[in-house]
Each structure stands twice: as C-alpha cells, then as structure tokens.
Design a protein around this motif. Structure first.
Motif, short mmCIF file in Angstrom:
data_model
loop_
_atom_site.label_atom_id
_atom_site.label_comp_id
_atom_site.label_asym_id
_atom_site.label_seq_id
_atom_site.Cartn_x
_atom_site.Cartn_y
_atom_site.Cartn_z
N ASP A 1 -15.98 -10.36 6.83
CA ASP A 1 -16.22 -8.91 6.14
C ASP A 1 -15.91 -8.73 4.65
N GLU A 2 -16.02 -9.93 3.92
CA GLU A 2 -16.19 -10.06 2.62
C GLU A 2 -17.43 -10.31 1.89
N VAL A 3 -17.54 -9.86 0.67
CA VAL A 3 -18.93 -10.55 -0.10
C VAL A 3 -18.43 -11.98 -0.72
N VAL A 4 -19.38 -12.92 -0.17
CA VAL A 4 -19.21 -14.12 -0.45
C VAL A 4 -20.15 -14.80 -0.89
N SER A 5 -20.30 -15.68 -1.88
CA SER A 5 -21.67 -16.19 -2.15
C SER A 5 -21.43 -17.75 -1.91
N VAL A 6 -22.24 -18.37 -1.06
CA VAL A 6 -22.05 -19.86 -0.72
C VAL A 6 -22.37 -20.59 -1.93
N GLU A 7 -23.39 -20.17 -2.87
CA GLU A 7 -23.83 -21.08 -4.04
C GLU A 7 -22.55 -21.02 -5.03
N ARG A 8 -21.81 -19.70 -5.18
CA ARG A 8 -20.88 -19.47 -6.50
C ARG A 8 -19.63 -19.89 -5.68
N GLU A 9 -19.39 -19.89 -4.36
CA GLU A 9 -17.83 -19.68 -3.98
C GLU A 9 -17.75 -21.13 -2.90
N THR A 10 -18.27 -20.90 -1.87
CA THR A 10 -18.21 -21.80 -0.81
C THR A 10 -18.36 -23.25 -1.07
N PHE A 11 -19.64 -23.50 -1.55
CA PHE A 11 -19.86 -24.97 -1.94
C PHE A 11 -19.07 -25.44 -3.09
N PRO A 12 -18.68 -24.80 -4.20
CA PRO A 12 -18.04 -25.30 -5.16
C PRO A 12 -16.45 -25.60 -4.56
N SER A 13 -16.02 -24.66 -3.67
CA SER A 13 -14.44 -24.89 -3.25
C SER A 13 -14.52 -25.97 -2.17
N LEU A 14 -15.52 -26.14 -1.41
CA LEU A 14 -15.56 -27.30 -0.41
C LEU A 14 -15.68 -28.55 -1.25
N ILE A 15 -16.61 -28.70 -2.20
CA ILE A 15 -16.48 -29.85 -3.17
C ILE A 15 -15.18 -30.11 -3.75
N GLU A 16 -14.93 -29.09 -4.36
CA GLU A 16 -13.26 -29.17 -5.00
C GLU A 16 -12.26 -29.81 -4.06
N GLY A 17 -12.21 -29.23 -2.77
CA GLY A 17 -11.26 -29.46 -1.72
C GLY A 17 -11.43 -30.96 -1.35
N GLY A 18 -12.61 -31.69 -1.51
CA GLY A 18 -12.81 -33.07 -1.08
C GLY A 18 -13.53 -33.03 0.27
N ALA A 19 -13.96 -32.05 0.75
CA ALA A 19 -14.96 -31.75 1.74
C ALA A 19 -16.25 -32.68 1.69
N LEU A 20 -16.68 -33.42 2.56
CA LEU A 20 -17.92 -34.22 2.54
C LEU A 20 -19.06 -33.24 2.55
N VAL A 21 -19.80 -32.98 1.27
CA VAL A 21 -20.89 -32.04 1.00
C VAL A 21 -22.06 -33.27 0.73
N LEU A 22 -23.17 -33.21 1.51
CA LEU A 22 -24.13 -34.34 1.37
C LEU A 22 -25.36 -33.58 0.77
N GLY A 23 -26.13 -34.56 0.16
CA GLY A 23 -27.43 -34.02 -0.44
C GLY A 23 -28.65 -34.79 0.47
N TYR A 24 -29.57 -34.06 1.07
CA TYR A 24 -30.55 -34.66 1.70
C TYR A 24 -31.82 -34.48 0.93
N ALA A 25 -32.05 -35.33 -0.17
CA ALA A 25 -33.24 -35.30 -1.16
C ALA A 25 -34.60 -35.71 -0.66
N ASP A 26 -35.41 -35.15 -0.75
CA ASP A 26 -36.70 -35.44 -0.32
C ASP A 26 -37.86 -34.84 -1.43
N ALA A 27 -39.02 -35.43 -1.26
CA ALA A 27 -40.01 -34.89 -2.25
C ALA A 27 -41.16 -34.03 -1.56
N SER A 28 -41.16 -33.75 -0.37
CA SER A 28 -42.01 -33.06 0.29
C SER A 28 -42.57 -31.62 -0.21
N TYR A 29 -43.60 -31.03 0.16
CA TYR A 29 -43.95 -29.65 -0.48
C TYR A 29 -42.87 -28.71 -0.33
N TRP A 30 -42.63 -27.95 -1.67
CA TRP A 30 -41.39 -26.84 -1.49
C TRP A 30 -41.82 -25.77 -2.30
#
Ligand code: GDD
Ligand code: MG
Length: 364
Positions: A196-225
């Motif tokens: 029940d709070e305004v939260v941005s995954v992009e500006r808050e959740t992801f940066p704080s997970l990365i900061e806290g040492g959680a494993l955040v992975l990138g799945y990179a690919d080059a298909s249509y997007w």
C-alpha cells in the motif's frame, strides 16, 4: 517424440499507466487496449505469454481499470485464467506488483513473471525463467540494446550476467543495454516490497536489491523488441506484426503487405501497403495512398489523399488531396481537403480542419 509439458507459470501484467505520450489515442482507451494489427495490443502479449507456458495472469490496473475486464473477461477465450487487481490511486510499478501479488497462488520460492504492458518482444520467456531458476536469482531482467538508452532503464552487468547497477532514465548511460520490461521475480522478493505504498521497481526496488547484495541477473538477447509508448513506435509495432517481423498467434489474418478487417472497402485504384491495417468498414477511395498506417474502424480516406506512418481514429475522415505523414488523427476528426500535416501533428477527437487550413512549405 513427446514434448515435455511446460510447468505452469503465473504472471503479473502492469497496465495501470496513463499512456500520456500517446494522447489523444489514450484519452478514452488505455494504451494496452489500443487496436494494434487488428486486435487490442495486449492480445499479442497474452498469446505469446501463453505460448511460453503462462496459464494465469493478474492484471495490475488503475487508469480505466474496468475496460480490461470488458476486453478480456476471465481469459478462457485465450486459454488463460485472468484476475484483475485495481489500485485506487496508482501505486507505481513496485506498488502495483506488490498489490497484484495478493492474487497469486505461487509459493515463496516460485518464479513469477512480471510484464510491462506496452512491450512487443520476440525473446524466449521460457529461457529467461529457466536461467532465473537454475541460478537461484532474486530477480532476472530481460535486457535489450537500443540506440538511445537515456529514455529507458540503463542496466550494466558483469561478465557473469550479474546486474551491477540500475540507472533509470539517466542522462549519462554507461551502456546501451537497457531494461526491456520483462522480469522474473522469486515470489518472496515481491512480498518484501512494502504494501500500500507508492514504490518504483526501477528507482527503488532494483537499486536496493543490488545494493543489498541480492543476485539480480540480466538475460540479454537480441530478438525483436519494441516499447510502443509513442505514436511512431505504436505505428511501427502494428506494421511489424502485419508484415510478420514479429510472429503473433493473435494476428487476425495472414501476414502480408496490409491487413484488411471485415467490411473494409479498398478501391482497386488505391495504393495500400507497408504493413497498414484498414479498420472494419473503413473506406479507402480511388487514387488514395496508405502506407505503414493504422486506420480505425469506419474511417474514410478520400480519393487522392496520402496517409503515411500515421494513425487515423475510428470514424475519422481524411478528405481529397490531404497529406499526412507521422500524424495522429483522433476519433471522428475530419482533415479537410488539401491539408498537409507533418511529423508529430495530433488532431484531437472530433476536430474539423477546414479546407487547406494547414499547409507545409519547405521554402519558408
Ligand atoms: N498498475 C500500475 N500502476 N501500472 C503502472 C503504473 C502504476 O502506478 N505506472 C506504470 N505502470 C505500467 C504502465 O502501464 C506500463 O505498462 C509499465 O508499467 C511501464 O510504464 P511506462 O510508463 O511505459 O514506463 P517507461 O516505458 O517509461 O519505462 C519502463 O519501461 C522501459 C522499457 O520499455 C521502465 O521499466 C524502464 O526501465 C524500461 O527500460
Ligand atoms: Mg513504456
């Protein structure tokens, strides 16, 4: 050989945004419901998600929430089970995911797919989920490369694919690799987002997970997007689906130079192509040229008019000799004879432009 059945997967679809960059198209209809290659935009996303093993989707709605249920109901027509969770006031991407998760049935260790509602993507969702599960990540982000990363979430990774930072809409991007708007979350990570709070995954959740040492992975690919958030991108997405550049099980006809919906009347002396859609009962008269455009139901393109890379709304009219390039014409608007409208012009619904009211001169 018998195919192994795909394990069932639950997803959250983020569709609460106002789609302001697509006005006036989004004044009455949310961006994910705009007719794209003959069906509501989301039909393409739903069909692709189903093909990759998703069976249950929770829509995170806010702006014009009721219209989603009217369009898709319980999902049975799509082979899906659909739920709707509405935010009274928009909770941002993170708050919306947290709120929608109340309707999930997955346990704490299960992978949950989260999709932005304005993306066309040809990537292999299953492979992204498999990578997430195999490496026991907290979150796995689909990444793609674009020319101008400053308009997106810029996502640098190390050699192992581990995300090292998340820089949303930064003026100084460090890589062309960006967040493509499709995530796999381990369910318990969603539950750790405050409720029940305004939260941005992009500006808050992801940066704080990365900061806290959680494993955040990138799945990179080059298909249509493609993110269809602007008129130019929206028209391009529809065009690419019609031309078959991105395969969609939801396309209501064969791929080809154009898609004519039931009752469309195209004069044999008109020139239509470039992946255009001609809406139901719409008329394209003799000598008119329509290329790479989306024409709404019941609209009329009169003789000799030229419509290129544009959107013409439901019941709108483009009169003789008018020229439109990269233009949006709202529903029921009329572009009088001889007008010349160029890139970026937007005509609001119901507006009538008198004959030759706007002309373009290159020698000004
Ligand atoms: N339910 C709900 N509530 N949905 C929301 C809210 C909200 O408060 N705010 C945004 N959304 C939904 C939008 O409807 C859209 O489907 C999705 O979240 C992303 O919002 P956009 O407004 O389209 O964001 P963007 O395109 O500027 O940026 C996002 O997508 C990029 C990829 O296209 C970010 O995730 C970027 O990091 C990313 O690169
Ligand atoms: Mg977007």
């Amino acid at each position: 050989m018998m195919e192994t059945p795909l394990p069932e997967l639950e997803a959250i679809l983020l569709v609460g945004g106002q789609g302001t960059r697509l006005r006036p198209l989004t004044l009455g209809t949310p961006k994910p419901l705009l007719p794209t290659a003959g069906v509501p935009f989301l039909a393409h996303q739903l069909a692709r998600a189903r093909a990759s093993g998703v069976r249950r989707i929770v829509f995170a709605t806010s702006y014009r929430a009721e219209m989603f249920c009217e369009a898709f109901g319980d999902g049975s027509a799509f082979g899906l089970s659909l739920e709707y969770m509405t935010e009274e006031t928009p909770l941002g991407t993170g708050g919306a995911i947290r709120n929608a998760a109340e309707a999930l049935s997955s346990g704490p260790d299960a992978p949950v797919l989260v999709l932005n509602g304005d993306i066309l993507s040809g990537h292999d969702i299953r492979e992204q989920v498999d990578m997430h599960v195999a490496r026991e990540a907290a979150v796995t982000l689909h990444l793609t490369e674009v020319e101008d990363p400053s308009r997106f979430g810029c996502v640098p990774t190390d050699d192992d694919g581990r995300v090292t930072a998340f820089l949303e809409k930064t003026p100084n991007p460090v890589t062309n690799r960006i967040n493509a708007g499709c995530y796999v979350f381990t369910r318990s990570v969603i539950d750790s987002i405050p409720a029940d709070e305004v939260v941005s995954v992009e500006r808050e959740t992801f940066p704080s997970l990365i900061e806290g040492g959680a494993l955040v992975l990138g799945y990179a690919d080059a298909s249509y997007w493609l993110d269809v958030g602007t008129p130019a991108a929206f028209v391009q997405g529809s065009r690419d689906l019609v031309l078959g550049r991105l395969v969609s099980p939801a396309l209501p006809g064969p791929t080809g130079d154009f898609l004519a919906l039931p009752g469309a009347m195209i004069s044999p002396e008109a020139k239509v192509g470039g992946g255009s859609v001609i809406g139901a009962r719409a008329a394209v008269e003799s000598g008119a040229q329509v290329s790479g455009s989306v024409l709404g139901d019941d609209c009329v393109i009169q003789s000799g008019a030229v419509v290129v890379d544009s959107v013409v709304g439901i019941g709108a009219r483009v009169d003789s000799g008018a020229v439109l390039r990269e233009v949006v014409v709202g529903d029921r608007a009329v572009v009088g004879p001889g007008n010349e409208l160029l890139a970026g012009s937007r005509i609001w619904p119901g507006i009538v432009l008198p004959e030759c009211a706007i002309r373009f001169s290159s020698d000004a």
